[in-house]
Design a protein around this motif. Structure first.
Motif, PDB file in Angstrom:
ATOM      1  N   ASN A 163       0.713  -1.244   0.075  1.00 19.59           N
ATOM      2  CA  ASN A 163       0.088   0.015  -0.106  1.00 19.59           C
ATOM      3  C   ASN A 163       0.771   1.220   0.163  1.00 19.59           C
ATOM      4  N   SER A 164       2.103   1.070   0.808  1.00 21.03           N
ATOM      5  CA  SER A 164       2.856   2.491   0.794  1.00 21.03           C
ATOM      6  C   SER A 164       3.417   2.788  -0.734  1.00 21.03           C
ATOM      7  N   TYR A 165       3.797   1.634  -1.325  1.00 18.05           N
ATOM      8  CA  TYR A 165       4.317   1.481  -2.699  1.00 18.05           C
ATOM      9  C   TYR A 165       3.177   2.254  -3.370  1.00 18.05           C
ATOM     10  N   MET A 166       2.113   1.716  -3.331  1.00 15.06           N
ATOM     11  CA  MET A 166       1.054   2.137  -4.166  1.00 15.06           C
ATOM     12  C   MET A 166       0.797   3.716  -3.832  1.00 15.06           C
ATOM     13  N   VAL A 167       0.754   4.096  -3.036  1.00 14.40           N
ATOM     14  CA  VAL A 167       0.490   5.533  -2.368  1.00 14.40           C
ATOM     15  C   VAL A 167       1.558   6.415  -2.624  1.00 14.40           C
ATOM     16  N   LYS A 214       9.639  -3.917 -13.799  1.00 12.49           N
ATOM     17  CA  LYS A 214       9.023  -5.135 -13.240  1.00 12.49           C
ATOM     18  C   LYS A 214       8.416  -4.998 -11.974  1.00 12.49           C
ATOM     19  N   LYS A 215       8.821  -3.965 -11.158  1.00 13.02           N
ATOM     20  CA  LYS A 215       7.972  -3.779  -9.820  1.00 13.02           C
ATOM     21  C   LYS A 215       6.776  -3.299 -10.274  1.00 13.02           C
ATOM     22  N   GLU A 216       6.626  -2.322 -11.202  1.00 10.58           N
ATOM     23  CA  GLU A 216       5.339  -1.789 -11.643  1.00 10.58           C
ATOM     24  C   GLU A 216       4.449  -2.780 -12.284  1.00 10.58           C
ATOM     25  N   ALA A 217       5.020  -3.655 -12.870  1.00  8.40           N
ATOM     26  CA  ALA A 217       3.983  -4.594 -13.481  1.00  8.40           C
ATOM     27  C   ALA A 217       3.670  -5.466 -12.634  1.00  8.40           C
ATOM     28  N   LYS A 218       4.441  -5.895 -11.570  1.00  7.84           N
ATOM     29  CA  LYS A 218       3.633  -6.792 -10.736  1.00  7.84           C
ATOM     30  C   LYS A 218       2.926  -6.266  -9.756  1.00  7.84           C
ATOM     31  N   ALA A 219       2.948  -5.031  -9.469  1.00  4.62           N
ATOM     32  CA  ALA A 219       2.166  -3.996  -8.674  1.00  4.62           C
ATOM     33  C   ALA A 219       0.662  -3.991  -9.503  1.00  4.62           C
ATOM     34  N   GLU A 220       0.972  -3.844 -10.476  1.00  4.33           N
ATOM     35  CA  GLU A 220      -0.295  -3.738 -11.487  1.00  4.33           C
ATOM     36  C   GLU A 220      -1.059  -5.031 -11.743  1.00  4.33           C
ATOM     37  N   GLU A 221      -0.424  -6.215 -11.788  1.00  3.05           N
ATOM     38  CA  GLU A 221      -0.614  -7.531 -11.721  1.00  3.05           C
ATOM     39  C   GLU A 221      -1.562  -7.952 -10.425  1.00  3.05           C
ATOM     40  N   LEU A 222      -0.910  -7.469  -9.419  1.00  2.00           N
ATOM     41  CA  LEU A 222      -1.355  -7.641  -7.825  1.00  2.00           C
ATOM     42  C   LEU A 222      -2.824  -7.038  -7.942  1.00  2.00           C
ATOM     43  N   GLN A 223      -2.583  -5.726  -8.130  1.00  2.00           N
ATOM     44  CA  GLN A 223      -3.934  -5.108  -8.305  1.00  2.00           C
ATOM     45  C   GLN A 223      -5.103  -5.346  -9.112  1.00  2.00           C
ATOM     46  N   GLU A 224      -4.800  -5.834 -10.121  1.00  2.00           N
ATOM     47  CA  GLU A 224      -5.626  -6.475 -11.266  1.00  2.00           C
ATOM     48  C   GLU A 224      -6.324  -7.845 -10.598  1.00  2.00           C
ATOM     49  N   ALA A 225      -5.307  -8.670  -9.733  1.00  2.00           N
ATOM     50  CA  ALA A 225      -5.995  -9.730  -9.177  1.00  2.00           C
ATOM     51  C   ALA A 225      -6.775  -9.512  -7.983  1.00  2.00           C
TER      52      ALA A 225
END
Length: 714
Positions: free
Chosen positions: A340-344, A421-432
């Motif tokens: 959440n801190s990374y996203m914010v 890669k970090k952004e892609a994984k965060a987007e995948e996690l958010q989509e999941a």
């Protein structure tokens, strides 16, 4: 000028080839085929074998294949169409004099902007060039070349040069409709620049502000008008709808009048109308209440769904926390906090910044005027130039081969790859997570639907497994039964076929029996015997059925009597409780009605007090706003008066002071100086005008003589 080329004898007569001035030659002396050079001097045209050469004046096109360009063909074709109707061909259009060519250009401009309808013979050449240049600037015409070419463009426009006017005509005729719209909008959207010293005056500033507001209002209205034009609504259809509605309205008015005449003959019609009006009001109220009830039901349904979702979340959290340890829970919470801190802190700010940039770019695009095909081509050329410059800079940077920069570039590349890669994984996690939430919502909706349909809940876990095993056993039984049914169907088909065969044999035997009876003289004997046997069999069956039905009816009566007695004994205590509950319900309803009447009276009193207080507060707020606006207005007026008084005192000091420099700074002195300069300039211009008028006639005669001389020389 046109140069005739004559064919050799026996080749079929003479061919006239139209060659415009100032073009290129591919058949000059000393040049091979395919080579060209401008032919400025008197030369011979050597076109092809089979044609004689003929002299042509200076600046003519030498060559057989270059007859006329596509540009001139396009101009001539469009000038011959509506609304110009010039009836030109390539020869007559190319032989137009500069004054006639300028008049053609002016006619095209007049079609775009009706203010340009002028006979250029009655106008000075400088005024014509200035007027055309200003309109071409408004239409965003960009002449080819740089600043020096601009001066030659202006000069060519004044003298009516063909290399200048042909491209302008081609550009105007390509996009006439678009330029009409642009010229129409330019009349209202070109802003008048007012000097800042004049804007200090209140009336001028108010007028300028009102002018800008009207311009913005015109922009909005024009956008709405264009949207309505492109929306597909037709004025003819709207008019038809309006006329149909008016006809329906007239018919309804006539029907109402007829009904009024019928009702007037009835006794107590006013009272009946009043009752009907009340009935209509109550029906509308009933519909409104039904709508409110439906809305409340929907809200209740959504609230129940929300409650179920929260309960499911609570169950899942409890289930997860039942077998979990504190260390695993802390670890999971730390991971969620990091995510959440990374996203914010990183992802969302970047997305917000990109969205802001995109919004700013779109607002910039919307605020700019409409772009044509030429503007888009120009932008594409600029983009290509910038891309080539970027590629050149990258190549220069790569040619340097600095080792430190190479290492840094490697680290930068690795860092950028990791961040991507970090952004892609965060987007995948958010989509999941979003997908999981959507699936949970769908599951809750489906469970609610199944509960509404049959009142049972969805099976989970072991219950679902048991249900699946039961279904499998039933499916095996179903397959066996289905196989048995198929065998029965096959056997039924065989029996049906045998029955048909036996019927056919029976009919044949009956036919033979009838023929034998007719021969013996006892026809119908077998039929009557069969009927007697059938009637006797039916009689015995009916007697048996009567006996069975009488026995059944007696048994049924006994069972019913026993059931009635059992039900009476079972319902006796329930009826006693029901009587007590009815009395209690009546008491509670009376108490509820009393409380409700008390509540309604209290609520009505409070509502009246609240409305009075709201009116008072509203009136006081309006008075406060009026006084505040009056206060600000008086402050602004005082400041404006102070500024005017200060300017007046400064002007008086400068006008009264003995210092000449301060006197020159005074506005009065500046205006007197400007008036004197303008008067001197007006005198000079009047003298110049007088001299031009005196020399106009001789100059025109001299020009005519030169043109006649030129024709004689040609």
């Amino acid at each position: 000028m046109w140069s005739p080329l004559s064919r050799t004898p026996g080749a079929g007569g003479t061919l006239f080839l139209g060659i415009p001035r100032g073009c290129w030659s591919s058949a000059h002396a000393g040049l091979g085929p395919g080579q060209r050079r401008f032919c400025p001097e008197l030369c011979q045209i050597n076109v092809r074998p089979g044609f004689n050469s003929s002299p042509h004046p200076r600046g003519l096109l030498c060559g057989y294949d270059l007859i006329m360009s596509d540009q001139i063909k396009f101009i001539v074709d469009n000038l011959n169409k509506e609304p110009f109707r010039k009836n030109y061909n390539l020869i007559t259009f190319d032989s137009l004099e500069p004054m006639q060519l300028l008049q053609v250009l002016n006619d095209v401009l007049a079609e775009i902007d009706p203010k340009q309808v002028v006979d250029i013979r009655e106008e000075m050449p400088e005024q014509t060039a200035k007027r055309m240049l200003s309109l071409l600037g408004i239409l965003k015409y960009k002449p080819p070349g740089n600043a020096t070419d601009m001066s030659t463009f202006r000069q060519g426009l004044v003298i009516g040069s063909k290399p200048v006017i042909y491209p302008v005509l081609h550009w105007l005729l390509q996009r006439t409709n678009e330029l009409k719209k642009r010229a129409y909008l330019a009349r209202f959207l070109i802003k008048l620049e007012v000097p800042s010293e004049f804007l200090q005056d209140e009336t001028v500033a108010d007028t300028n502000k009102q002018y800008e507001e009207l311009m913005e209002a015109f922009k909005n209205l024009h956008k709405e008008c264009e949207q309505l034009k492109t929306s597909g609504f037709s004025t003819a259809e709207i008019r038809r709808d309006i006329s149909a509605m008016e006809e329906e309205k007239d018919q309804l008015i006539k029907r109402v009048e007829r009904l009024k005449k019928r009702v007037e003959t009835v006794q107590n019609h006013q009272r009946m109308l009043k009752i009907a009006r009340q009935l209509r009001v109550e029906k509308e109220r009933e519909e409104f209440l039904a709508q409110q009830k439906q809305e409340q039901k929907n809200q209740l349904f959504h609230a129940v769904q929300r409650l179920q979702r929260v309960q499911n979340q609570l169950k899942s959290m409890r289930h997860a926390a039942a077998d979990a340890k504190p260390e695993s829970l802390m670890k999971r919470l730390e991971e969620e906090i990091k995510f959440n801190s990374y996203m914010v802190t990183e992802k969302f700010p970047k997305e917000l910044e990109s969205k802001k940039k995109e919004l700013h770019f779109l607002q910039k695009v919307v605020s700019e005027p409409a772009m044509g095909h030429s503007d888009l081509l120009e932008l594409e050329s600029k983009i290509n130039e910038i891309n080539t410059q970027i590629n050149q800079l990258i190549e220069k940077k790569m040619m340097r081969n600095e080792p430190i920069e190479g290492k840094l570039s490697l680290y930068r590349q690795q860092a950028s790859i990791i961040s991507r890669k970090k952004e892609a994984k965060a987007e995948e996690l958010q989509e999941a997570k979003e997908k999981l939430a959507n699936l949970e919502r769908e599951v809750s909706v489906k469970t609610n639907q199944t509960r509404e349909f049959d009142g049972t809940e969805v099976l989970k876990g072991d219950e679902f497994k048991r249900y699946v095993s039961k279904l499998r056993s039933k499916s095996t039984v179903f397959k066996k039964k289905h196989q048995i049914i198929a065998e029965f169907k096959a056997e039924f088909g065989l029996l049906q076929r045998t029955e048909e065969l036996l019927k056919q044999r029976h009919e044949n035997i009956q036919h033979q029996l009838q023929t034998v009876e007719e021969k013996k003289g006892i026809s119908g004997y077998s039929y009557t015997q069969e009927e007697l046997e059938r009637v006797s069999a039916l009689k015995t069956e009916v007697d048996e059925m009567k006996g069975r039905t009488l026995d059944d009816m007696s048994e049924m009566v006994k069972k019913l009597n026993s059931l009635v007695s059992e039900k009476k004994s079972a319902l006796a205590p329930v009826i006693k409780e029901l009587r007590q509950l009815r009395q209690k319900c009546q008491e509670l309803t009376q108490e509820c009605d009393e409380k409700k009447s008390q509540y309604d009276s209290c609520a009505a009193g409070l509502e009246s007090n609240r409305s009075k207080l709201e009116q008072e507060v509203r009136g006081l707020r309006e008075e406060c706003l009026q006084e505040e606006s009056r206060y600000h207005y008086t402050n602004c007026m005082i400041k404006n008066l102070e500024i005017q008084l200060r300017r007046a005192t400064d002007e008086m000091k400068a006008y009264v002071s003995s210092d000449q420099q301060e006197k020159r700074k005074a506005i009065r002195e500046q205006y007197t100086k400007n008036i004197a300069e303008q008067e001197n300039l007006g005198k000079k211009l009047r003298e110049k005008q007088k001299a031009v008028r005196e020399s106009h006639g001789p100059n025109m005669k001299q020009a005519k003589m030169w043109r006649d001389f030129e024709q004689l020389m040609e």
